[in-house]
Scaffold this active site. Structure first.
Site, PDB file in Angstrom:
ATOM      1  N   GLY A  14      -5.249   0.696  -5.915  1.00  0.00           N
ATOM      2  CA  GLY A  14      -6.351   2.066  -6.086  1.00  0.00           C
ATOM      3  C   GLY A  14      -7.751   1.786  -5.540  1.00  0.00           C
ATOM      4  O   GLY A  14      -8.626   2.469  -6.104  1.00  0.00           O
ATOM      5  N   SER A  15      -7.794   0.851  -4.562  1.00  0.00           N
ATOM      6  CA  SER A  15      -9.022   0.464  -4.066  1.00  0.00           C
ATOM      7  C   SER A  15      -9.558   1.693  -3.363  1.00  0.00           C
ATOM      8  O   SER A  15     -11.057   2.116  -3.092  1.00  0.00           O
ATOM      9  CB  SER A  15      -9.290  -0.712  -3.546  1.00  0.00           C
ATOM     10  OG  SER A  15      -8.650  -0.674  -2.293  1.00  0.00           O
ATOM     11  N   LEU A  92       3.985   4.536  -2.968  1.00  0.00           N
ATOM     12  CA  LEU A  92       5.076   3.634  -2.300  1.00  0.00           C
ATOM     13  C   LEU A  92       6.463   4.407  -2.754  1.00  0.00           C
ATOM     14  O   LEU A  92       7.467   4.260  -2.772  1.00  0.00           O
ATOM     15  CB  LEU A  92       5.272   2.351  -3.165  1.00  0.00           C
ATOM     16  CG  LEU A  92       4.022   1.420  -2.501  1.00  0.00           C
ATOM     17  CD1 LEU A  92       4.409  -0.065  -3.099  1.00  0.00           C
ATOM     18  CD2 LEU A  92       3.627   1.563  -1.173  1.00  0.00           C
ATOM     19  N   ASN A 109      -2.198  10.758   3.796  1.00  0.00           N
ATOM     20  CA  ASN A 109      -1.920   9.291   3.497  1.00  0.00           C
ATOM     21  C   ASN A 109      -2.865   8.480   4.284  1.00  0.00           C
ATOM     22  O   ASN A 109      -3.050   8.883   5.584  1.00  0.00           O
ATOM     23  CB  ASN A 109      -0.596   8.972   3.763  1.00  0.00           C
ATOM     24  CG  ASN A 109      -0.177   7.600   3.469  1.00  0.00           C
ATOM     25  OD1 ASN A 109      -0.489   7.035   2.357  1.00  0.00           O
ATOM     26  ND2 ASN A 109       0.611   6.831   4.542  1.00  0.00           N
ATOM     27  N   HIS A 111      -3.142   4.694   6.367  1.00  0.00           N
ATOM     28  CA  HIS A 111      -2.231   3.544   6.532  1.00  0.00           C
ATOM     29  C   HIS A 111      -2.962   2.393   7.229  1.00  0.00           C
ATOM     30  O   HIS A 111      -3.804   2.598   7.925  1.00  0.00           O
ATOM     31  CB  HIS A 111      -1.124   4.021   7.275  1.00  0.00           C
ATOM     32  CG  HIS A 111      -0.072   2.993   7.644  1.00  0.00           C
ATOM     33  ND1 HIS A 111       1.022   2.509   6.720  1.00  0.00           N
ATOM     34  CD2 HIS A 111       0.021   2.100   8.599  1.00  0.00           C
ATOM     35  CE1 HIS A 111       1.656   1.820   7.317  1.00  0.00           C
ATOM     36  NE2 HIS A 111       1.321   1.569   8.561  1.00  0.00           N
ATOM     37  N   GLU A 181     -10.729   0.751   5.854  1.00  0.00           N
ATOM     38  CA  GLU A 181     -10.144   1.878   5.505  1.00  0.00           C
ATOM     39  C   GLU A 181     -11.134   2.512   4.273  1.00  0.00           C
ATOM     40  O   GLU A 181     -11.013   3.687   4.392  1.00  0.00           O
ATOM     41  CB  GLU A 181      -8.962   1.351   4.425  1.00  0.00           C
ATOM     42  CG  GLU A 181      -7.645   1.107   5.473  1.00  0.00           C
ATOM     43  CD  GLU A 181      -6.485   0.738   4.431  1.00  0.00           C
ATOM     44  OE1 GLU A 181      -6.084   1.751   3.589  1.00  0.00           O
ATOM     45  OE2 GLU A 181      -5.953  -0.328   4.468  1.00  0.00           O
TER      46      GLU A 181
HETATM   47  C1  GRF Z   1      -3.883   0.664   1.655  1.00  0.00           C
HETATM   48  O1  GRF Z   1      -3.923  -0.592   2.624  1.00  0.00           O
HETATM   49  C2  GRF Z   1      -3.281   1.836   2.220  1.00  0.00           C
HETATM   50  O2  GRF Z   1      -3.619   1.842   3.702  1.00  0.00           O
HETATM   51  C3  GRF Z   1      -1.867   1.788   1.983  1.00  0.00           C
HETATM   52  O3  GRF Z   1      -1.812   0.875   0.790  1.00  0.00           O
HETATM   53  C4  GRF Z   1      -2.877   0.285   0.463  1.00  0.00           C
HETATM   54  C5  GRF Z   1      -3.497   0.689  -0.909  1.00  0.00           C
HETATM   55  O4  GRF Z   1      -4.503  -0.058  -1.004  1.00  0.00           O
HETATM   56  N1  GRF Z   1      -1.293   2.938   2.148  1.00  0.00           N
HETATM   57  P1  GRF Z   1      -5.220   0.200  -2.452  1.00  0.00           P
HETATM   58  O5  GRF Z   1      -4.334   0.660  -3.482  1.00  0.00           O
HETATM   59  O6  GRF Z   1      -6.038   1.557  -2.117  1.00  0.00           O
HETATM   60  O7  GRF Z   1      -6.068  -0.891  -2.786  1.00  0.00           O
END
Ligand code: GRF
Length: 201
Positions: A14-15, A92, A109, A111, A181
């Protein structure tokens, strides 16, 4: 302008969700994190939500063995918390048809690669960056897209490109792309909230 109500679905760390929550709390994003739902009762995302005072729920095939009831419960929680935009933040699982239908074009979403390459089932975490390096790509990046019935498949809303450096490893890409991200998700949400990036109706 009223705040946009956000809902999150997350399976693990969840970062990205945390970056959005922080940007809401500082006022950079004109949005309110309203609810966090995870299919994983041990997800760090649930702990982060509780620490931030956001209602957090574990909803999975353990709590709702029937896929239709699971879908209905996710939709019920999103509606109960008056969510306007749903963010999949490392979620997921596929969403069910009821949630997809109700929130059509309102679920996004993030990615860690340049879709349509390097997406699909199993393309998560290090596997994405391993595939990018194995394909000898000179560029990678971040994609933000609408969610549909297939993994990593919906309309692409925004992408940012980053070079793959000669010295890059899976670990270095994991770290560098994840950092990007966080900022790119905030930048893109800012554009959506400001009406500069218009979601299909
Ligand atoms: C991230 O790399 C996102 O792009 C992908 O899953 C990962 C989740 O990381 N869908 P976090 O849980 O947000 O740290």
């Amino acid at each position: 302008m009223p705040l946009m109500n956000l809902g999150f679905l997350a399976s693990h760390r969840g970062s990205n969700m945390q970056a959005v929550i922080d940007a809401c709390h500082t006022g950079r994003l004109r949005a309110k994190p309203c609810v966090v739902i995870s299919n994983n009762s041990h997800a760090e995302a649930l702990t982060r939500a509780k620490q931030a005072g956001i209602p957090a729920y574990h909803v999975s095939s353990k709590t709702h063995p029937s896929p239709e009831q699971l879908d209905a419960e996710i939709l019920r929680l999103l509606l109960q918390h008056q969510v306007e935009l749903v963010l999949l933040a490392g979620y997921l699982r596929k969403l069910g048809v009821q949630t997809l239908r109700w929130y059509r074009n309102r679920i996004i979403n993030i990615h860690p690669a340049l879709l349509p390459k390097f997406g699909g089932q199993g393309m998560y975490g290090a596997a994405v960056h391993e595939a990018v390096l194995a394909a000898r790509e000179t560029e990678t990046g971040v994609t933000i897209h609408l969610v549909d019935e297939e993994y990593d498949h919906g309309v692409i809303l925004a992408q940012c490109r980053m070079p793959v450096l000669a010295e890059d490893t899976v670990a270095s890409l994991v770290q560098r792309v994840l950092e990007r991200e966080h900022s790119f998700l905030i930048e893109t949400l800012e554009r959506i909230i400001a009406g500069e990036l218009i979601l299909p109706s």
